[in-house]
Design an enzyme around this catalytic site. Structure first.
Site, PDB file in Angstrom:
ATOM      1  CE  LYS A  59       0.920  -0.346   0.044  1.00 12.39           C
ATOM      2  NZ  LYS A  59       0.763   0.713  -0.982  1.00 12.39           N
ATOM      3  CD  GLU A  77       2.014 -10.380   0.937  1.00 18.54           C
ATOM      4  OE1 GLU A  77       2.019 -10.915   2.062  1.00 18.54           O
ATOM      5  OE2 GLU A  77       1.095  -9.653   0.533  1.00 18.54           O
ATOM      6  CB  SER A 136      -3.412   6.793  -1.613  1.00 21.15           C
ATOM      7  OG  SER A 136      -3.012   6.775  -2.966  1.00 21.15           O
TER       8      SER A 136
END
Ligand SMILES: *Cc1c(COP(=O)(O)O)cnc(C)c1O
Length: 393
Positions: A89, A111, A377
């Site tokens: 991310k 968010e 990931s």
């Protein structure tokens, strides 16, 4: 056939910008500027310098010998779990914080559901000394205490969303409301390959560093820069989009997506969007979406918080509809077992999201000489409680 976004912001039938009138100036400003900004040499230099020195890129491409032996094929793991903050991310939040600065913004909103994107955003805001407000459903705040603490330590304000089901979609509504009220000084960092155009394309381009590195690393190790398959799990689809990006137009590379089937695709508790979804609009784009007969968004479920999303990015909806990618789904149980198996065979504890991608080897048989690159990931530290409870450790 193109698998990339067109000038209007569509991937085939999917994408676009379905936004309230009052948000139009904000999104339009970003749409007009993002490519110009990203393509400047100075921007690329700063982005890659931070990816190298702060995130720790390039992430290794690791040949998983024992896993390969078990499944009788050649498996490489792209180690996004080794990035600073423990997942892919941060590639996107680094890119977007630089974008915000170039646009002259000095306030960031985001968010978050499970808190992973909130932490990645709060991290880069601390790095840059920029104010950060993270909207989070009241229920999620209670469920995700460690990530809330991280965000606070990093200097972010965590604002509870008190309406509706008090989860991710309510937090998204609050973030959008904030952005409408603060159009001049605020940038909204979206955390996956979703949202109104240009977000899916911008996020995908920031994450495409993953497949760019895979090409270079594979060439070094195997003498060829394209694998036979790339595999990734899909929540909104950002690690998948980054892993596929440089292979989209090379039809000799098979693209495999794994979604979360929760307790089973037809159990009523799942997040298998491609299998269950119909065309609809969510978070500002047209895509495949889990919904009731009359168009209400269905509450998704997965044991992994990062895949617990009722839609999928528009690029992936298009890859599904055109048949360019093969879509599979893995249940909670299959993902947990695959996560534990990687731990035992390779000494790597993966995020439970990644466990879904790893479950592919129980679903699909590869040839012994196939080169399969799987996006690892994220790391499993954040999921330790879930592993402990699930396996009675
Ligand atoms: C958030 C997350 C995902 C899912 O998000 P995508 O945008 O689909 O990549 C997958 N794995 C990990 C480790 C995550 O933190």
């Amino acid at each position: 056939m193109s698998y990339h976004v067109n000038e209007k912001g569509y991937y085939g039938a999917f994408g676009g910008a379905y936004i309230p009138e009052m948000l139009y100036p904000n999104v339009e400003e970003l749409r007009r500027s993002y490519l110009n900004i990203m393509q400047k040499d100075a921007f690329q230099k700063e982005f890659h310098q931070l990816l190298k020195d702060y995130v720790g890129r390039p992430s290794p491409l690791y040949f998983a010998k024992r896993l390969s032996e078990k499944y009788n094929t050649k498996i490489y793991l792209k180690r996004e779990d080794l990035n600073h903050t423990g997942a892919h991310k941060v590639n996107n939040t680094i890119g977007q914080i630089l974008m915000a600065k170039k646009l002259g913004k000095n306030r960031i909103i985001a968010e978050t559901g499970a808190g992973q994107h909130g932490v990645a955003t709060a991290t880069v805001c601390a790095l840059m000394g920029i104010e950060c407000i993270v909207y989070m459903g009241e229920i999620d705040i209670a469920r995700q205490a460690p990530n809330v603490a991280r965000m606070k330590m990093l200097g972010a304000s965590v604002v509870p969303a008190l309406s509706g089901s008090r989860t991710l979609k309510d937090a998204t509504n609050e973030a959008i409301r904030d952005w409408i009220n603060n159009p001049i000084d605020t940038h909204y960092i979206i955390g996956s390959a979703i949202g109104p155009h240009p977000y899916p394309d911008m996020v995908t381009r920031f994450q495409s560093v993953i497949s760019k590195e895979i090409k270079t690393q594979l060439l070094e190790k195997e003498g060829r820069d394209n694998p036979d398959y790339v595999v990734a799990c899909i929540g909104g689809g950002s690690n998948a989009a980054g892993t596929y990006y440089h292979f989209l137009d090379d039809e000799s590379v098979g693209i495999i997506a794994v979604e979360a089937a929760g307790k089973g695709i037809h159990s009523g508790e799942s997040a298998a969007t491609s299998a269950l979804g119909k065309e609809g609009v969510i978070h500002g784009c047209k895509t495949l979406l889990m919904q009731t007969q009359d168009g209400q968004i269905t509450e998704p479920y997965s044991i992994s918080a990062g895949l617990d999303y009722p839609g999928v990015g528009p690029m992936h909806a298009h890859l599904y509809q055109t048949g360019r990618a093969e879509f599979y789904s893995a249940t909670d149980q299959e993902a947990m077992a695959a996560g534990l198996e990687l731990t035992k065979l390779e000494g790597i504890i993966p995020a439970i999201e990644t466990g879904h991608a790893l479950a592919i080897f129980e679903h699909k048989k590869f040839n012994p000489d196939d080169l399969v690159v799987l996006s690892l990931s994220g790391r499993g530290d954040k999921d330790l409680d879930t592993y402990i409870n699930y396996f009675n450790l």
